[in-house]
Design a protein around this motif. Structure first.
Motif, PDB file in Angstrom:
ATOM      1  N   ARG A  95       0.679  -1.226   0.003  1.00 40.64           N
ATOM      2  CA  ARG A  95       0.017  -0.061  -0.040  1.00 40.64           C
ATOM      3  C   ARG A  95       1.012   1.272  -0.071  1.00 40.64           C
ATOM      4  NH1 ARG A  95      -3.217  -3.311   3.244  1.00 40.64           N
ATOM      5  NH2 ARG A  95      -2.441  -2.445   5.191  1.00 40.64           N
ATOM      6  N   GLY A  96       1.998   1.128   0.834  1.00 38.44           N
ATOM      7  CA  GLY A  96       2.967   2.371   0.661  1.00 38.44           C
ATOM      8  C   GLY A  96       3.473   2.578  -0.546  1.00 38.44           C
ATOM      9  N   ILE A  97       3.955   1.498  -1.163  1.00 37.20           N
ATOM     10  CA  ILE A  97       4.587   1.679  -2.477  1.00 37.20           C
ATOM     11  C   ILE A  97       3.799   2.301  -3.524  1.00 37.20           C
ATOM     12  CG2 ILE A  97       5.791   0.178  -4.355  1.00 37.20           C
ATOM     13  CD1 ILE A  97       6.905  -1.449  -2.351  1.00 37.20           C
ATOM     14  N   ALA A  98       2.272   1.702  -3.397  1.00 39.11           N
ATOM     15  CA  ALA A  98       1.327   2.433  -4.469  1.00 39.11           C
ATOM     16  C   ALA A  98       1.334   3.821  -4.241  1.00 39.11           C
ATOM     17  CB  ALA A  98      -0.044   1.547  -4.228  1.00 39.11           C
ATOM     18  N   ARG A  99       1.142   4.347  -3.147  1.00 36.78           N
ATOM     19  CA  ARG A  99       0.864   5.596  -2.470  1.00 36.78           C
ATOM     20  C   ARG A  99       2.156   6.388  -3.245  1.00 36.78           C
ATOM     21  NH1 ARG A  99       3.207   8.035   1.274  1.00 36.78           N
ATOM     22  NH2 ARG A  99       3.498   5.892   2.526  1.00 36.78           N
ATOM     23  N   CYS A 100       3.338   5.934  -2.860  1.00 35.26           N
ATOM     24  CA  CYS A 100       4.655   6.650  -3.439  1.00 35.26           C
ATOM     25  C   CYS A 100       4.794   6.871  -5.050  1.00 35.26           C
ATOM     26  CB  CYS A 100       5.827   5.916  -2.746  1.00 35.26           C
ATOM     27  SG  CYS A 100       6.033   5.888  -0.967  1.00 35.26           S
ATOM     28  N   THR A 101       4.271   5.789  -5.660  1.00 34.72           N
ATOM     29  CA  THR A 101       4.487   5.733  -7.295  1.00 34.72           C
ATOM     30  C   THR A 101       3.253   6.020  -7.818  1.00 34.72           C
ATOM     31  OG1 THR A 101       3.651   3.461  -7.271  1.00 34.72           O
ATOM     32  CG2 THR A 101       6.002   3.815  -6.744  1.00 34.72           C
ATOM     33  N   GLY A 102       2.093   6.372  -7.085  1.00 35.41           N
ATOM     34  CA  GLY A 102       1.107   6.643  -7.886  1.00 35.41           C
ATOM     35  C   GLY A 102       0.409   5.296  -8.945  1.00 35.41           C
ATOM     36  N   ILE A 103       0.856   4.326  -8.692  1.00 36.64           N
ATOM     37  CA  ILE A 103       0.317   3.073  -9.403  1.00 36.64           C
ATOM     38  C   ILE A 103      -0.885   2.480  -8.716  1.00 36.64           C
ATOM     39  CG2 ILE A 103       1.084   0.881 -10.133  1.00 36.64           C
ATOM     40  CD1 ILE A 103       3.968   1.850 -10.547  1.00 36.64           C
ATOM     41  N   ASP A 104      -1.755   1.987  -9.229  1.00 36.45           N
ATOM     42  CA  ASP A 104      -2.792   1.316  -8.694  1.00 36.45           C
ATOM     43  C   ASP A 104      -2.508   0.365  -7.735  1.00 36.45           C
ATOM     44  OD1 ASP A 104      -4.941  -0.760  -8.518  1.00 36.45           O
ATOM     45  OD2 ASP A 104      -6.111   1.185  -9.450  1.00 36.45           O
ATOM     46  N   LEU A 105      -3.051   0.214  -6.562  1.00 36.48           N
ATOM     47  CA  LEU A 105      -2.597  -0.972  -5.582  1.00 36.48           C
ATOM     48  C   LEU A 105      -2.602  -2.301  -6.165  1.00 36.48           C
ATOM     49  CD1 LEU A 105      -1.819  -1.872  -3.001  1.00 36.48           C
ATOM     50  CD2 LEU A 105      -4.298  -1.653  -1.997  1.00 36.48           C
ATOM     51  N   GLY A 106      -4.025  -2.784  -7.043  1.00 38.36           N
ATOM     52  CA  GLY A 106      -4.136  -3.851  -7.606  1.00 38.36           C
ATOM     53  C   GLY A 106      -2.821  -4.130  -8.541  1.00 38.36           C
ATOM     54  N   GLU A 107      -2.247  -3.250  -9.096  1.00 34.33           N
ATOM     55  CA  GLU A 107      -1.181  -3.560 -10.085  1.00 34.33           C
ATOM     56  C   GLU A 107       0.095  -3.739  -9.313  1.00 34.33           C
ATOM     57  OE1 GLU A 107      -2.528  -0.807 -14.083  1.00 34.33           O
ATOM     58  OE2 GLU A 107      -1.251   0.140 -12.672  1.00 34.33           O
ATOM     59  N   ILE A 108       0.264  -3.295  -8.265  1.00 31.77           N
ATOM     60  CA  ILE A 108       1.394  -3.324  -7.109  1.00 31.77           C
ATOM     61  C   ILE A 108       1.499  -4.752  -6.777  1.00 31.77           C
ATOM     62  CG2 ILE A 108       2.736  -2.933  -5.118  1.00 31.77           C
ATOM     63  CD1 ILE A 108       3.387  -0.863  -7.394  1.00 31.77           C
ATOM     64  N   VAL A 109       0.203  -4.918  -6.301  1.00 29.19           N
ATOM     65  CA  VAL A 109      -0.231  -6.507  -5.813  1.00 29.19           C
ATOM     66  C   VAL A 109       0.355  -7.487  -7.019  1.00 29.19           C
ATOM     67  CG1 VAL A 109      -1.683  -8.174  -5.219  1.00 29.19           C
ATOM     68  CG2 VAL A 109      -1.602  -5.910  -3.959  1.00 29.19           C
ATOM     69  N   GLY A 110      -0.132  -7.253  -8.090  1.00 29.55           N
ATOM     70  CA  GLY A 110      -0.058  -8.026  -9.402  1.00 29.55           C
ATOM     71  C   GLY A 110       1.376  -8.280  -9.611  1.00 29.55           C
ATOM     72  N   LEU A 111       2.091  -7.107  -9.529  1.00 27.76           N
ATOM     73  CA  LEU A 111       3.623  -6.937  -9.995  1.00 27.76           C
ATOM     74  C   LEU A 111       4.477  -8.230  -8.943  1.00 27.76           C
ATOM     75  CD1 LEU A 111       6.231  -5.918 -11.348  1.00 27.76           C
ATOM     76  CD2 LEU A 111       6.095  -4.171  -9.493  1.00 27.76           C
ATOM     77  N   ASN A 112       4.063  -7.913  -7.543  1.00 25.86           N
ATOM     78  CA  ASN A 112       4.479  -8.815  -6.484  1.00 25.86           C
ATOM     79  C   ASN A 112       4.280 -10.340  -6.667  1.00 25.86           C
ATOM     80  OD1 ASN A 112       6.167  -7.306  -4.137  1.00 25.86           O
ATOM     81  ND2 ASN A 112       4.782  -5.979  -5.249  1.00 25.86           N
ATOM     82  N   LEU A 113       2.903 -10.669  -7.045  1.00 19.94           N
ATOM     83  CA  LEU A 113       2.609 -11.817  -7.130  1.00 19.94           C
ATOM     84  C   LEU A 113       3.322 -12.577  -8.387  1.00 19.94           C
ATOM     85  CD1 LEU A 113      -1.200 -11.657  -5.831  1.00 19.94           C
ATOM     86  CD2 LEU A 113       1.054 -12.316  -4.460  1.00 19.94           C
ATOM     87  N   GLY A 114       3.327 -11.767  -9.505  1.00 23.39           N
ATOM     88  CA  GLY A 114       3.986 -12.370 -10.734  1.00 23.39           C
ATOM     89  C   GLY A 114       5.099 -13.210 -10.623  1.00 23.39           C
ATOM     90  N   TYR A 115       6.109 -13.101  -9.732  1.00 24.12           N
ATOM     91  CA  TYR A 115       7.186 -13.691  -9.686  1.00 24.12           C
ATOM     92  C   TYR A 115       6.690 -15.179  -9.161  1.00 24.12           C
ATOM     93  CZ  TYR A 115      12.060 -15.355  -9.340  1.00 24.12           C
ATOM     94  OH  TYR A 115      13.074 -16.096  -9.218  1.00 24.12           O
ATOM     95  N   ASP A 116       5.865 -15.292  -8.156  1.00 20.75           N
ATOM     96  CA  ASP A 116       5.680 -16.560  -7.622  1.00 20.75           C
ATOM     97  C   ASP A 116       4.835 -17.405  -8.563  1.00 20.75           C
ATOM     98  OD1 ASP A 116       6.301 -16.526  -4.841  1.00 20.75           O
ATOM     99  OD2 ASP A 116       5.121 -14.761  -4.344  1.00 20.75           O
ATOM    100  N   LEU A 117       4.140 -16.820  -9.384  1.00 20.60           N
ATOM    101  CA  LEU A 117       3.418 -17.546 -10.610  1.00 20.60           C
ATOM    102  C   LEU A 117       4.366 -17.813 -11.715  1.00 20.60           C
ATOM    103  CD1 LEU A 117      -0.009 -15.684 -10.250  1.00 20.60           C
ATOM    104  CD2 LEU A 117       0.751 -17.994  -9.289  1.00 20.60           C
TER     105      LEU A 117
END
Length: 207
Positions: free
Chosen positions: A80-102
């Protein structure tokens, strides 16, 4: 498989674990060189999401933002903090992080030399067959010293926008790395199941 052999300098930054998760990365994202990488991060997220059919993309981003509520702390707060700092949608930040596990990239090795020293190595599998992804990861790779009370507890080689430690070491203690997977690992299976459950719940709510 042709490798990308260009070497780029990698920045190294402290992150204070004594700071609350949602503000933990604020100081990092205030640095000018990191600010300069935010457009690259935003484009990388856009490229990642482009593999998803356009008509379902908004729903998936919304579901991923809700998935944030299912993730343990401190990771949920950090995202949530990274989404706020970057202005990138929270869902996209979550997707970015989960992408590697998939995904199934990168390889680790553990070896012992003739003097008995143990070496732990990891490559990044940056290949031209996946040029956009490789360029994105290469451009956003950083090292982070995770600290508490001014002391470094562990250091991670990671990517801007990611939380956790895909590769890390604690001084004079241990090293860790996420290795190549040919199938979904247990985390990936749980992520996939949770997304399916959220999708079912969302669909049922509109009927």
């Amino acid at each position: 498989m042709e490798q990308i052999d260009k070497v780029l300098p990698m920045g190294r930054y402290p992150v204070d674990l004594d700071t609350e998760p949602e503000k933990r990365y604020d100081e990092l994202f205030q640095k000018q060189e990191i600010q300069d990488l935010i457009p690259t991060l935003r484009q990388g997220v856009k490229d990642m999401m482009s593999v998803i059919p356009e008509e379902v993309r908004p729903l998936l981003v919304k579901l991923l933002a809700e998935l944030d509520q299912c993730l343990p702390q401190p990771f949920a707060g950090e995202m949530r903090g990274i989404a706020r700092c970057t202005g990138i949608d929270l869902g996209e930040i979550v997707g970015l992080n989960l992408g590697y596990d998939l995904s199934t990239f990168c390889t680790s090795i553990v070896a012992q030399d003739s003097k008995g020293t143990i070496w732990h190595g990891r490559n990044m599998d940056l290949v031209k067959e996946f040029a956009k992804t490789s360029e994105f990861l290469r451009s956003t790779a950083i090292m982070i010293d995770f600290q508490s009370k001014g002391q470094t507890l562990y250091t991670s080689t990671t990517y801007l926008g990611y939380v956790g430690a895909p590769t890390g070491q604690s001084p004079d203690k241990f090293t860790v790395s996420v290795n190549l997977r040919r199938e979904y690992n247990s985390i990936g299976q749980q992520v996939y199941k949770t997304i399916k459950d959220l999708t079912r719940r969302k669909v049922n709510s509109v009927h």
